[in-house]
Design a protein around this motif. Structure first.
Motif, short mmCIF file in Angstrom:
data_model
loop_
_atom_site.label_atom_id
_atom_site.label_comp_id
_atom_site.label_asym_id
_atom_site.label_seq_id
_atom_site.Cartn_x
_atom_site.Cartn_y
_atom_site.Cartn_z
N GLU A 137 0.86 -1.29 -0.05
CA GLU A 137 0.14 -0.01 0.06
C GLU A 137 0.82 1.08 0.10
O GLU A 137 1.90 1.10 0.71
CB GLU A 137 -0.94 0.11 1.29
CG GLU A 137 -2.20 -0.67 1.10
CD GLU A 137 -2.98 -0.55 2.53
OE1 GLU A 137 -3.18 0.75 2.99
OE2 GLU A 137 -3.67 -1.62 2.68
N HIS A 138 0.23 2.39 -0.64
CA HIS A 138 1.08 3.44 -0.68
C HIS A 138 0.23 4.67 -0.12
O HIS A 138 -0.94 4.62 -0.34
CB HIS A 138 1.36 3.71 -2.16
CG HIS A 138 2.50 3.17 -2.77
ND1 HIS A 138 2.72 1.75 -2.91
CD2 HIS A 138 4.00 3.71 -3.14
CE1 HIS A 138 3.81 1.43 -3.23
NE2 HIS A 138 4.54 2.56 -3.45
N ASP A 139 0.72 5.56 0.42
CA ASP A 139 -0.17 6.85 0.78
C ASP A 139 -0.49 7.87 -0.29
O ASP A 139 -1.22 8.70 -0.13
CB ASP A 139 0.44 7.41 2.15
CG ASP A 139 2.00 8.14 1.96
OD1 ASP A 139 2.42 8.18 0.87
OD2 ASP A 139 2.55 8.31 2.89
N LYS A 140 0.14 7.56 -1.44
CA LYS A 140 -0.17 8.51 -2.52
C LYS A 140 -0.23 7.56 -3.96
O LYS A 140 0.50 6.43 -3.64
CB LYS A 140 1.23 9.52 -2.73
CG LYS A 140 1.01 10.94 -2.03
CD LYS A 140 2.06 12.02 -2.35
CE LYS A 140 2.87 11.93 -1.32
NZ LYS A 140 4.21 12.52 -1.50
N VAL A 164 -4.67 10.45 -10.72
CA VAL A 164 -5.54 11.21 -9.60
C VAL A 164 -6.33 10.03 -8.62
O VAL A 164 -6.99 10.71 -7.54
CB VAL A 164 -6.76 11.90 -10.24
CG1 VAL A 164 -5.93 13.21 -10.90
CG2 VAL A 164 -7.53 11.26 -11.07
N ALA A 165 -6.20 8.90 -8.67
CA ALA A 165 -6.79 7.91 -7.96
C ALA A 165 -5.81 6.54 -8.26
O ALA A 165 -5.51 6.38 -9.35
CB ALA A 165 -8.25 7.48 -8.05
N CYS A 166 -5.46 5.90 -7.23
CA CYS A 166 -4.61 4.77 -7.35
C CYS A 166 -5.21 3.45 -6.60
O CYS A 166 -5.56 3.75 -5.39
CB CYS A 166 -3.22 5.07 -7.04
SG CYS A 166 -1.96 3.71 -7.20
N ILE A 167 -4.95 2.35 -7.06
CA ILE A 167 -5.41 1.13 -6.36
C ILE A 167 -4.59 0.96 -5.19
O ILE A 167 -5.05 0.80 -3.93
CB ILE A 167 -5.42 -0.15 -7.16
CG1 ILE A 167 -6.56 0.07 -8.28
CG2 ILE A 167 -5.45 -1.43 -6.52
CD1 ILE A 167 -6.57 -0.85 -9.29
N SER A 168 -3.33 1.24 -5.21
CA SER A 168 -2.49 0.87 -4.25
C SER A 168 -2.50 2.00 -2.83
O SER A 168 -2.19 1.69 -1.90
CB SER A 168 -0.88 1.10 -4.42
OG SER A 168 -0.82 2.44 -4.44
N ASN A 169 -3.60 3.05 -3.47
CA ASN A 169 -3.72 4.12 -2.27
C ASN A 169 -5.24 3.97 -1.91
O ASN A 169 -5.86 4.77 -1.42
CB ASN A 169 -3.60 5.29 -3.09
CG ASN A 169 -3.61 6.57 -2.49
OD1 ASN A 169 -4.28 7.47 -2.96
ND2 ASN A 169 -3.52 6.49 -1.20
N GLY A 170 -5.68 2.79 -2.17
CA GLY A 170 -7.20 2.53 -1.62
C GLY A 170 -8.31 2.70 -2.48
O GLY A 170 -9.68 2.37 -2.47
N ALA A 171 -7.94 3.16 -3.83
CA ALA A 171 -8.93 3.31 -4.80
C ALA A 171 -9.50 1.96 -5.55
O ALA A 171 -8.81 1.19 -5.65
CB ALA A 171 -8.77 4.20 -5.90
#
Ligand SMILES: [Zn+2]
Length: 205
Positions: free
Chosen positions: A155-158, A185-192
């Motif tokens: 997981e990443h915070d960005k 602007v949205a990323c799976i590793s960032n929860g999207a």
């Protein structure tokens, strides 16, 4: 870890060639060792569309580059690797980009941008096992990737998919001759749920 998801050999090969172009042979070896991909040292996947590579491997290579440079330094390197990925893909594997035999010179710039994004999304679906759609708003296109190698990364915070940002930037530069500021602007590793890239309709300069 999510279930294994296959991708074509050629897709991973193009990424590894791009990493070698930017980091050199020794840097690439270090990345392959760190990413648990030592079987590919001096032995890149073949240039074919057999589904023998995986999303997890593609993600592990990107993660190993990020770890090598640290999160701050990695961004610029991953963008360069993404731009090289587009160029090597265009040269050797236009089918995985959906750009084989394309000729759009006579069309207006925004039409060309949209057609290329749609071709690349279709190729991602048909050839790379990667569900992808293109949406359009008044001031931007959105390239929406529903299955991304970053799902197999920590997981990443960005948002962290700078390789794809680089691929999209280079594709727009190639088709228009202009620089467009592509952003994830949205990323799976960032929860999207998906990785979402915004491509503005106006160039940055
Ligand atoms: Zn992402």
């Amino acid at each position: 870890m999510p279930e294994e998801r296959p991708m074509p050999n050629a897709a991973l090969r193009v990424l590894l060639e791009a990493i070698e172009d930017v980091m050199g042979a020794n840097g690439t070896k270090a990345v392959l060792n760190a990413g648990g991909l030592s079987k590919y040292i001096d032995n890149y996947p073949p240039k074919n569309l057999e589904m023998e590579a995986t999303f997890a491997q593609y993600g592990a290579a990107q993660q190993a580059v990020e770890d090598f440079y640290g999160p701050r330094g990695a961004r610029a390197m991953l963008l360069r690797i993404g731009r090289a990925t587009f160029q090597f893909g265009l040269r050797d594997q236009p089918a995985i980009l959906g750009l084989a035999g394309i000729a759009l010179k006579a069309l207006p710039e925004k039409t060309r941008m949209k057609l290329i994004l749609e071709r690349m999304a279709k190729a991602a679906v048909d050839r790379v096992n990667q569900p992808t759609v293109v949406m359009e708003e008044e001031d931007a296109y959105y390239f929406i990737v529903e299955q991304c190698p970053c799902k197999w990364r920590p997981e990443h915070d960005k948002p962290c998919c700078y390789v794809t940002v680089g691929v999209l930037m280079e594709s727009m530069a190639w088709i228009t001759g202009n620089m467009y500021k592509v952003e994830e602007v949205a990323c799976i590793s960032n929860g999207a749920a998906s990785c979402v890239y915004r491509i503005p309709k106006e160039p940055s300069e």
